[in-house]
Write an enzyme that holds these catalytic residues in place. Structure first.
Site, PDB file in Angstrom:
ATOM      1  N   ASP B 131      17.438 -35.815  23.837  1.00 52.62           N
ATOM      2  CA  ASP B 131      17.711 -34.831  22.897  1.00 52.62           C
ATOM      3  C   ASP B 131      16.333 -34.113  22.954  1.00 52.62           C
ATOM      4  O   ASP B 131      15.509 -34.655  22.596  1.00 52.62           O
ATOM      5  CB  ASP B 131      18.219 -35.440  21.572  1.00 52.62           C
ATOM      6  CG  ASP B 131      18.698 -34.220  20.721  1.00 52.62           C
ATOM      7  OD1 ASP B 131      19.247 -33.163  21.191  1.00 52.62           O
ATOM      8  OD2 ASP B 131      18.638 -34.352  19.372  1.00 52.62           O
ATOM      9  N   HIS B 138      14.207 -23.227  15.010  1.00 50.15           N
ATOM     10  CA  HIS B 138      14.500 -24.586  14.400  1.00 50.15           C
ATOM     11  C   HIS B 138      13.287 -25.499  14.144  1.00 50.15           C
ATOM     12  O   HIS B 138      13.106 -26.109  13.030  1.00 50.15           O
ATOM     13  CB  HIS B 138      15.566 -25.417  14.895  1.00 50.15           C
ATOM     14  CG  HIS B 138      15.603 -26.948  14.719  1.00 50.15           C
ATOM     15  ND1 HIS B 138      16.437 -27.213  13.803  1.00 50.15           N
ATOM     16  CD2 HIS B 138      15.438 -27.920  15.540  1.00 50.15           C
ATOM     17  CE1 HIS B 138      16.540 -28.375  13.395  1.00 50.15           C
ATOM     18  NE2 HIS B 138      15.901 -28.947  14.427  1.00 50.15           N
ATOM     19  N   GLU B 204      23.951 -30.878  13.846  1.00 47.42           N
ATOM     20  CA  GLU B 204      23.161 -30.043  14.571  1.00 47.42           C
ATOM     21  C   GLU B 204      24.072 -29.450  15.678  1.00 47.42           C
ATOM     22  O   GLU B 204      24.589 -30.174  16.593  1.00 47.42           O
ATOM     23  CB  GLU B 204      22.000 -31.011  15.309  1.00 47.42           C
ATOM     24  CG  GLU B 204      21.118 -31.577  14.200  1.00 47.42           C
ATOM     25  CD  GLU B 204      19.800 -31.846  14.643  1.00 47.42           C
ATOM     26  OE1 GLU B 204      19.414 -32.244  15.726  1.00 47.42           O
ATOM     27  OE2 GLU B 204      18.752 -31.921  13.746  1.00 47.42           O
ATOM     28  N   GLU B 206      24.369 -28.003  19.226  1.00 49.21           N
ATOM     29  CA  GLU B 206      23.539 -27.893  20.324  1.00 49.21           C
ATOM     30  C   GLU B 206      24.217 -27.660  21.624  1.00 49.21           C
ATOM     31  O   GLU B 206      25.485 -27.991  21.609  1.00 49.21           O
ATOM     32  CB  GLU B 206      22.736 -29.266  20.581  1.00 49.21           C
ATOM     33  CG  GLU B 206      22.147 -29.639  19.168  1.00 49.21           C
ATOM     34  CD  GLU B 206      21.107 -31.062  19.524  1.00 49.21           C
ATOM     35  OE1 GLU B 206      20.803 -31.290  20.686  1.00 49.21           O
ATOM     36  OE2 GLU B 206      20.351 -31.544  18.617  1.00 49.21           O
ATOM     37  N   ASP B 238      24.937 -32.954  17.314  1.00 51.03           N
ATOM     38  CA  ASP B 238      24.036 -34.162  17.020  1.00 51.03           C
ATOM     39  C   ASP B 238      24.117 -34.836  16.000  1.00 51.03           C
ATOM     40  O   ASP B 238      23.165 -34.261  14.829  1.00 51.03           O
ATOM     41  CB  ASP B 238      22.792 -33.768  17.640  1.00 51.03           C
ATOM     42  CG  ASP B 238      21.554 -35.035  17.601  1.00 51.03           C
ATOM     43  OD1 ASP B 238      22.074 -36.126  17.539  1.00 51.03           O
ATOM     44  OD2 ASP B 238      20.566 -34.483  17.532  1.00 51.03           O
ATOM     45  N   ARG B 242      19.926 -37.534   7.603  1.00 50.97           N
ATOM     46  CA  ARG B 242      18.529 -36.893   7.167  1.00 50.97           C
ATOM     47  C   ARG B 242      17.838 -37.877   6.348  1.00 50.97           C
ATOM     48  O   ARG B 242      16.796 -38.098   6.625  1.00 50.97           O
ATOM     49  CB  ARG B 242      18.726 -35.586   6.493  1.00 50.97           C
ATOM     50  CG  ARG B 242      19.289 -34.341   7.263  1.00 50.97           C
ATOM     51  CD  ARG B 242      18.697 -33.990   8.505  1.00 50.97           C
ATOM     52  NE  ARG B 242      19.279 -33.095   9.290  1.00 50.97           N
ATOM     53  CZ  ARG B 242      19.071 -32.587  10.659  1.00 50.97           C
ATOM     54  NH1 ARG B 242      18.058 -33.334  11.173  1.00 50.97           N
ATOM     55  NH2 ARG B 242      19.551 -31.811  10.981  1.00 50.97           N
ATOM     56  N   GLN B 245      16.941 -41.036   8.560  1.00 51.31           N
ATOM     57  CA  GLN B 245      15.960 -40.551   9.653  1.00 51.31           C
ATOM     58  C   GLN B 245      14.644 -40.305   8.842  1.00 51.31           C
ATOM     59  O   GLN B 245      13.506 -40.868   9.472  1.00 51.31           O
ATOM     60  CB  GLN B 245      16.384 -39.281  10.098  1.00 51.31           C
ATOM     61  CG  GLN B 245      15.598 -38.534  11.262  1.00 51.31           C
ATOM     62  CD  GLN B 245      16.029 -37.008  11.993  1.00 51.31           C
ATOM     63  OE1 GLN B 245      17.170 -36.676  11.498  1.00 51.31           O
ATOM     64  NE2 GLN B 245      15.297 -36.285  12.409  1.00 51.31           N
ATOM     65  N   LYS B 258      20.273 -40.874  14.086  1.00 51.37           N
ATOM     66  CA  LYS B 258      21.193 -40.222  14.930  1.00 51.37           C
ATOM     67  C   LYS B 258      22.093 -40.958  15.574  1.00 51.37           C
ATOM     68  O   LYS B 258      23.208 -40.709  16.279  1.00 51.37           O
ATOM     69  CB  LYS B 258      19.876 -39.471  15.915  1.00 51.37           C
ATOM     70  CG  LYS B 258      18.800 -38.903  15.412  1.00 51.37           C
ATOM     71  CD  LYS B 258      19.479 -37.306  15.151  1.00 51.37           C
ATOM     72  CE  LYS B 258      18.498 -36.367  14.958  1.00 51.37           C
ATOM     73  NZ  LYS B 258      18.690 -35.085  14.941  1.00 51.37           N
ATOM     74  N   THR B 262      27.254 -38.935  18.487  1.00 49.10           N
ATOM     75  CA  THR B 262      27.097 -37.725  19.190  1.00 49.10           C
ATOM     76  C   THR B 262      28.186 -37.405  19.747  1.00 49.10           C
ATOM     77  O   THR B 262      28.670 -37.920  20.693  1.00 49.10           O
ATOM     78  CB  THR B 262      25.765 -37.818  19.971  1.00 49.10           C
ATOM     79  OG1 THR B 262      24.864 -38.521  19.558  1.00 49.10           O
ATOM     80  CG2 THR B 262      25.471 -36.449  20.499  1.00 49.10           C
ATOM     81  N   GLU B 363      18.678 -26.645   7.586  1.00 48.87           N
ATOM     82  CA  GLU B 363      18.206 -25.381   7.339  1.00 48.87           C
ATOM     83  C   GLU B 363      19.083 -24.541   6.632  1.00 48.87           C
ATOM     84  O   GLU B 363      18.311 -23.513   5.828  1.00 48.87           O
ATOM     85  CB  GLU B 363      18.178 -24.782   8.843  1.00 48.87           C
ATOM     86  CG  GLU B 363      17.028 -25.584   9.728  1.00 48.87           C
ATOM     87  CD  GLU B 363      17.084 -25.131  11.381  1.00 48.87           C
ATOM     88  OE1 GLU B 363      16.679 -24.379  11.781  1.00 48.87           O
ATOM     89  OE2 GLU B 363      18.236 -25.878  11.847  1.00 48.87           O
TER      90      GLU B 363
END
Lengths: 415, 415
Positions: B131, B138, B204, B206, B238, B242, B245, B258, B262, B363
């Site tokens: 990844d 970002h 996420e 992606e 993904d 949070r 992590q 993570k 996925t 975000e």
């Protein structure tokens, strides 16, 4: 748990096999590690090591209807490892019977190959590869080297076994040459990064654990599931380019500083051979969370050695590792992540409290501030082209025997 | 490079196939993405999507001696992807012939399945999963959120595409339920970590790139090797916890935050379908090192959308990504690491300069400081149990057509 480390108190069982075992061999009937080998001109297949021979298991079990012979006529251990603990025990029991009853000697003759007449292959098809960071002494040394003004251990370190995913596709078998990696490096004193071959190529002495039985996505494993899922252990050299790693690793961790090669030993020692090596983890403070509680002792009493061009430069001891492989397994799956047959997870560098017990050149030379002097008078901060690295390990085995892990070797090739 | 974004200027080619194509479909003859499907009660096999149908390629090519039919009667695209660009082109050309000449309609009838009568499977057997972190917007947002008093971008970010390895074994196909992960979390205000289900489950948005042709250990690929090794692209969610992590990720990067899942879309859009979507990377300052020079434009002009319970909450645009997938490939192998058939590497979260272009809830809600309001009046900082996430994308295709990537969806299941 057997604590009779060192010499063998009783050689009787070792001598029960009709296969000639060299004096002092750690590959007696108590060990029987599995690997993948190819006789000259033939396809790779699964074998078990006894002394300085390897027994072709597909051939040995060809007329044994109670054994699923098909899992051995393969170029990896994965199919056999997936059969699970009951089958692993049946096979091991039957191998001991074949190797102890001399009535089998003639029939098995063509299935038994001298080790020096075969080629050893990567023993497993690696699914996911995870590298932990489970030695308190190693993590403390690294913290002192890179953050001299801060607390050496980061706040999470004693709460969980820190780990990250590595590259499965570049896991190679012992004796594979390792090309010095190139990449971006930037010393703190440099304004901008530069490109070139790593000037800080290093080794990491590690022990790897191989998963046999897969788990289900969404369902964590516990520490008590360790022996039901993990097939065995091997040696790992986690080659590391310290300069590449130092520049790239924030904020997402090591990548190209590690992914060029990870070498493993060709023999997977089954957990069944390591019962006398089991030892508890050292006292853990703070007490780990419930899911990390170690109900059975699964740290291992392994004496490792790191050789550089034939000189022993370190003797790390695995039994001082802070987190056990059962705790690593529980942590790796506590979020619901599944494991697969062929998953490999490594301990991280094995370092002890004494200087000569450090499992990396980074620690042995304190990031190049000191030098090692080899027997030929040459000195090393990090690896030079042509250097030959070898990692070995032994453990106490049943009946006072010694379990030899064999070795993982590699020579550095110029970029 | 085609820059005619938006509507189709010429529907002629789309209408040339004898397969009925719904009005406005982005799955015309210019797209033809590959996937793995199973008709009711049958084994998974390789298919190509046309309109709302999927063509069984092993069946379609059963009597075509010039095509290696065997690579399609498999439960993954890997064997076909390994055949390389010349074979990819031959197959694509032949598929177009079969689908445009109505003489084939009767013979192919039983090989053509309505999409709603088949099950879609994970299209590739994932080898290594990497990844990246290639969106400047970002990375800047994340830097501002987590290090408000420092420069948002870390010093290495504009010198190399930062990336890390993820867990291949938990890559799942679209529509697989995602169990909310549990683990250790510690807010900065807490003295000690606690255990429980993630309270900050995120997505996420992606784009993923899939390797077809393997490379050799020790030999880097260049940016010019991209189209010779990479087979195609797909959508990636993904999923990220949070809170897990944030506590675990120093110093070795994201792991359990993570690795629980996925998700990828079931259709791999071949690079051959993306020729009109190619666009240069934005100006890169400082100029990247030589090995990262983009000789051909391989950024992609993709319009992405993130839906939460049916509401579009963001519209990220891929063409603003700082590092192209060709640069990622060159970087990933510059240390000599090899790639394998089935390697998947993802772009990292796609975020644009506008607030509504941000590809993660982190975000969009500024780490929970703000909330999204959905059409039903409910608000979200992070995902709730039962939430349904969907990511879509389209790109300009040949002849004014539109290339649809399909979607990657997933529903959050209570821990």
């Amino acid at each position: 748990m057997g604590k009779e480390r060192g010499g063998r108190k009783d050689d009787r069982r070792v001598n029960e096999t009709w296969v000639p075992i060299p004096e002092g061999s750690g590959f007696g009937l108590q060990n029987l590690p599995y690997g993948v080998f190819a006789p000259a001109g033939a396809e790779p297949r699964v074998g078990v090591r006894i002394g300085d021979h390897v027994l072709d298991l597909a051939a040995a079990f060809a007329d044994q209807p109670e054994i699923d012979n098909d899992v051995f006529a393969r170029p990896s251990l994965n199919a056999f490892m997936a059969t699970g603990p009951a089958a692993w025990t049946s096979v091991r029991t039957r191998i001991v019977e074949l190797l102890t009853d001399s009535a089998h000697r003639d029939a098995l003759g063509s299935a038994l190959h001298p080790l020096d007449e075969v080629t050893l292959h990567l023993p497993i098809e690696v699914a996911d590869y995870v590298d932990f960071y489970a030695s308190e002494h190693h993590a403390t040394n690294v913290g002192r080297i890179f953050r001299p003004d801060a607390t050496p251990l980061l706040p999470n370190w004693k709460h969980l076994p820190v780990g990250y995913h590595g590259r499965s596709g570049t896991v190679v078998v012992s004796d594979t040459p390792v090309v010095r990696p190139s990449g971006q490096r930037k010393a703190p004193s440099d304004d901008t990064p530069s490109f070139g071959p790593s000037a800080k190529l290093d080794v990491e002495v590690e022990v790897g654990f191989v998963v046999g039985v897969p788990s289900t996505l969404g369902t964590p494993l516990t520490t008590a599931d360790f022996a039901g899922h993990v097939f065995g252990a091997c040696l790992v050299n986690d080659w590391s380019a310290r300069d590449i790693q130092a520049w790239e690793y924030v904020p997402l961790g090591p990548f190209l500083g590690k992914s060029f090669a990870t070498s493993i030993s060709p023999w997977i020692v089954p957990l069944q051979a390591l019962q006398d090596a089991r030892t508890p983890v050292p006292p853990q403070d703070p007490e780990p969370m419930g899911y990390l509680t170690e109900h059975e002792a699964w740290n291992l009493d392994l004496d490792l050695a790191l050789e550089l061009n034939g000189d022993v430069v370190a003797r790390p001891q695995y039994r001082e590792m802070y987190w056990s492989p059962a705790q690593m397994l529980a942590h790796m799956t506590v979020n619901g992540a599944s494991v697969r047959t062929g998953d490999l997870y490594a301990s991280g560098t094995v370092s002890g409290p004494e200087k000569q017990q450090r499992g990396s050149l980074l620690e042995l030379t304190w990031n190049g501030a000191e030098h090692l002097t080899l027997a030929d008078g040459s000195t090393r901060a990090f690896l030079q082209d042509g250097d030959q690295v070898r990692i070995t390990a032994t453990a106490p085995g049943a009946d006072g025997s010694r379990i030899d892990f064999g070795d993982v070797t590699g020579r550095v090739v110029r970029a």
